[in-house]
Design a protein around this motif. Structure first.
Motif, PDB file in Angstrom:
ATOM      1  N   MET A 149       0.842  -1.179   0.000  1.00  0.00           N
ATOM      2  CA  MET A 149       0.000   0.000   0.000  1.00  0.00           C
ATOM      3  C   MET A 149       0.889   1.245   0.000  1.00  0.00           C
ATOM      4  O   MET A 149       1.857   1.335   0.734  1.00  0.00           O
ATOM      5  N   THR A 150       0.550   2.223  -0.817  1.00  0.00           N
ATOM      6  CA  THR A 150       1.305   3.457  -0.906  1.00  0.00           C
ATOM      7  C   THR A 150       1.058   4.308   0.335  1.00  0.00           C
ATOM      8  O   THR A 150      -0.086   4.510   0.723  1.00  0.00           O
ATOM      9  N   PRO A 151       2.120   4.812   0.969  1.00  0.00           N
ATOM     10  CA  PRO A 151       1.912   5.654   2.152  1.00  0.00           C
ATOM     11  C   PRO A 151       1.158   6.934   1.792  1.00  0.00           C
ATOM     12  O   PRO A 151       1.412   7.541   0.758  1.00  0.00           O
ATOM     13  N   MET A 152       0.239   7.319   2.620  1.00  0.00           N
ATOM     14  CA  MET A 152      -0.528   8.543   2.440  1.00  0.00           C
ATOM     15  C   MET A 152      -0.333   9.397   3.677  1.00  0.00           C
ATOM     16  O   MET A 152       0.037   8.909   4.730  1.00  0.00           O
ATOM     17  N   THR A 153      -0.620  10.669   3.542  1.00  0.00           N
ATOM     18  CA  THR A 153      -0.462  11.597   4.652  1.00  0.00           C
ATOM     19  C   THR A 153      -1.826  12.076   5.118  1.00  0.00           C
ATOM     20  O   THR A 153      -2.588  12.605   4.315  1.00  0.00           O
ATOM     21  N   PRO A 154      -2.127  11.899   6.398  1.00  0.00           N
ATOM     22  CA  PRO A 154      -3.408  12.399   6.900  1.00  0.00           C
ATOM     23  C   PRO A 154      -3.352  13.908   7.112  1.00  0.00           C
ATOM     24  O   PRO A 154      -2.280  14.475   7.305  1.00  0.00           O
ATOM     25  N   TYR A 155      -4.497  14.524   7.093  1.00  0.00           N
ATOM     26  CA  TYR A 155      -4.591  15.920   7.520  1.00  0.00           C
ATOM     27  C   TYR A 155      -4.638  15.894   9.040  1.00  0.00           C
ATOM     28  O   TYR A 155      -5.275  15.029   9.638  1.00  0.00           O
ATOM     29  N   TYR A 156      -3.957  16.833   9.679  1.00  0.00           N
ATOM     30  CA  TYR A 156      -4.038  16.895  11.138  1.00  0.00           C
ATOM     31  C   TYR A 156      -3.938  18.334  11.615  1.00  0.00           C
ATOM     32  O   TYR A 156      -3.384  19.191  10.944  1.00  0.00           O
ATOM     33  N   ARG A 157      -4.496  18.555  12.774  1.00  0.00           N
ATOM     34  CA  ARG A 157      -4.414  19.843  13.464  1.00  0.00           C
ATOM     35  C   ARG A 157      -3.374  19.690  14.562  1.00  0.00           C
ATOM     36  O   ARG A 157      -3.274  18.622  15.176  1.00  0.00           O
ATOM     37  N   GLU A 158      -2.639  20.751  14.817  1.00  0.00           N
ATOM     38  CA  GLU A 158      -1.578  20.702  15.817  1.00  0.00           C
ATOM     39  C   GLU A 158      -1.551  22.019  16.566  1.00  0.00           C
ATOM     40  O   GLU A 158      -1.640  23.088  15.961  1.00  0.00           O
ATOM     41  N   LEU A 159      -1.431  21.936  17.884  1.00  0.00           N
ATOM     42  CA  LEU A 159      -1.461  23.143  18.703  1.00  0.00           C
ATOM     43  C   LEU A 159      -0.728  22.900  20.013  1.00  0.00           C
ATOM     44  O   LEU A 159      -0.796  21.803  20.567  1.00  0.00           O
ATOM     45  N   GLY A 160      -0.034  23.909  20.500  1.00  0.00           N
ATOM     46  CA  GLY A 160       0.575  23.859  21.819  1.00  0.00           C
ATOM     47  C   GLY A 160       1.954  23.234  21.865  1.00  0.00           C
ATOM     48  O   GLY A 160       2.490  22.768  20.865  1.00  0.00           O
ATOM     49  N   THR A 161       2.528  23.251  23.071  1.00  0.00           N
ATOM     50  CA  THR A 161       3.831  22.644  23.333  1.00  0.00           C
ATOM     51  C   THR A 161       3.773  21.925  24.669  1.00  0.00           C
ATOM     52  O   THR A 161       2.935  22.225  25.507  1.00  0.00           O
ATOM     53  N   GLY A 162       4.668  20.980  24.836  1.00  0.00           N
ATOM     54  CA  GLY A 162       4.706  20.209  26.074  1.00  0.00           C
ATOM     55  C   GLY A 162       4.499  18.740  25.784  1.00  0.00           C
ATOM     56  O   GLY A 162       4.671  18.293  24.658  1.00  0.00           O
ATOM     57  N   PRO A 163       4.117  17.962  26.796  1.00  0.00           N
ATOM     58  CA  PRO A 163       3.859  16.539  26.582  1.00  0.00           C
ATOM     59  C   PRO A 163       2.765  16.344  25.532  1.00  0.00           C
ATOM     60  O   PRO A 163       1.848  17.158  25.409  1.00  0.00           O
ATOM     61  N   GLY A 164       2.869  15.271  24.776  1.00  0.00           N
ATOM     62  CA  GLY A 164       1.940  15.021  23.684  1.00  0.00           C
ATOM     63  C   GLY A 164       0.597  14.451  24.104  1.00  0.00           C
ATOM     64  O   GLY A 164       0.506  13.635  25.016  1.00  0.00           O
ATOM     65  N   VAL A 165      -0.442  14.908  23.410  1.00  0.00           N
ATOM     66  CA  VAL A 165      -1.796  14.380  23.550  1.00  0.00           C
ATOM     67  C   VAL A 165      -2.312  14.138  22.131  1.00  0.00           C
ATOM     68  O   VAL A 165      -2.216  15.024  21.283  1.00  0.00           O
ATOM     69  N   VAL A 166      -2.828  12.945  21.861  1.00  0.00           N
ATOM     70  CA  VAL A 166      -3.378  12.623  20.553  1.00  0.00           C
ATOM     71  C   VAL A 166      -4.876  12.431  20.696  1.00  0.00           C
ATOM     72  O   VAL A 166      -5.331  11.651  21.532  1.00  0.00           O
ATOM     73  N   CYS A 167      -5.642  13.150  19.889  1.00  0.00           N
ATOM     74  CA  CYS A 167      -7.105  13.059  19.906  1.00  0.00           C
ATOM     75  C   CYS A 167      -7.565  12.332  18.651  1.00  0.00           C
ATOM     76  O   CYS A 167      -7.229  12.746  17.536  1.00  0.00           O
ATOM     77  N   LEU A 168      -8.313  11.243  18.824  1.00  0.00           N
ATOM     78  CA  LEU A 168      -8.832  10.470  17.703  1.00  0.00           C
ATOM     79  C   LEU A 168     -10.342  10.617  17.649  1.00  0.00           C
ATOM     80  O   LEU A 168     -11.019  10.388  18.648  1.00  0.00           O
ATOM     81  N   HIS A 169     -10.842  10.970  16.493  1.00  0.00           N
ATOM     82  CA  HIS A 169     -12.289  11.140  16.363  1.00  0.00           C
ATOM     83  C   HIS A 169     -12.981   9.807  16.098  1.00  0.00           C
ATOM     84  O   HIS A 169     -12.349   8.836  15.690  1.00  0.00           O
ATOM     85  N   ALA A 170     -14.266   9.779  16.342  1.00  0.00           N
ATOM     86  CA  ALA A 170     -15.069   8.595  16.076  1.00  0.00           C
ATOM     87  C   ALA A 170     -15.519   8.590  14.613  1.00  0.00           C
ATOM     88  O   ALA A 170     -15.291   9.550  13.876  1.00  0.00           O
ATOM     89  N   ASN A 171     -16.158   7.507  14.217  1.00  0.00           N
ATOM     90  CA  ASN A 171     -16.697   7.396  12.865  1.00  0.00           C
ATOM     91  C   ASN A 171     -17.667   8.543  12.606  1.00  0.00           C
ATOM     92  O   ASN A 171     -18.317   9.030  13.507  1.00  0.00           O
ATOM     93  N   ALA A 172     -17.743   8.975  11.361  1.00  0.00           N
ATOM     94  CA  ALA A 172     -18.661  10.045  10.948  1.00  0.00           C
ATOM     95  C   ALA A 172     -18.344  11.376  11.616  1.00  0.00           C
ATOM     96  O   ALA A 172     -19.233  12.158  11.920  1.00  0.00           O
ATOM     97  N   SER A 173     -17.067  11.631  11.877  1.00  0.00           N
ATOM     98  CA  SER A 173     -16.638  12.888  12.462  1.00  0.00           C
ATOM     99  C   SER A 173     -15.303  13.266  11.841  1.00  0.00           C
ATOM    100  O   SER A 173     -14.875  12.659  10.863  1.00  0.00           O
ATOM    101  N   SER A 174     -14.629  14.257  12.410  1.00  0.00           N
ATOM    102  CA  SER A 174     -13.304  14.655  11.937  1.00  0.00           C
ATOM    103  C   SER A 174     -12.532  15.299  13.082  1.00  0.00           C
ATOM    104  O   SER A 174     -13.067  15.477  14.184  1.00  0.00           O
ATOM    105  N   SER A 175     -11.315  15.688  12.804  1.00  0.00           N
ATOM    106  CA  SER A 175     -10.478  16.317  13.827  1.00  0.00           C
ATOM    107  C   SER A 175     -11.080  17.629  14.330  1.00  0.00           C
ATOM    108  O   SER A 175     -10.756  18.079  15.422  1.00  0.00           O
ATOM    109  N   GLY A 176     -11.972  18.211  13.554  1.00  0.00           N
ATOM    110  CA  GLY A 176     -12.601  19.463  13.950  1.00  0.00           C
ATOM    111  C   GLY A 176     -13.356  19.373  15.263  1.00  0.00           C
ATOM    112  O   GLY A 176     -13.519  20.380  15.961  1.00  0.00           O
TER     113      GLY A 176
END
Length: 73
Positions: free
Chosen positions: A1-28
């Motif tokens: 499979m060819t690697p693809m790049t997701p769209y992502y939002r990024e904000l802040g500094t410090g320890p990392g937090v990753v937010c994953l959306h549910a089905n039928a939603s988006s990072s918004g």
């Protein structure tokens, strides 16, 4: 499979937090939370396949969790 790049939002500094959306939603859905966490954390929220501004899901096989993980990796 060819690697693809997701769209992502990024904000802040410090320890990392990753937010994953549910089905039928988006990072918004995480914008308000990201703003709240940004003073103390580096927050990332990606769109999964076919959501928001990320590429569509590959059509050559059924949906697999492994594909979602590889997209975010």
């Amino acid at each position: 499979m060819t690697p693809m790049t997701p769209y992502y939002r990024e904000l802040g500094t410090g320890p990392g937090v990753v937010c994953l959306h549910a089905n039928a939603s988006s990072s918004g859905q995480w914008r308000a939370l990201m703003e709240s966490l940004a003073p103390k954390f580096h927050v990332l929220a990606a769109d999964s396949y076919g959501a928001g501004k990320s590429p569509p899901r590959p059509k050559d096989r059924p949906a697999r969790l492994r594909d979602e993980v590889e997209l975010l990796d």
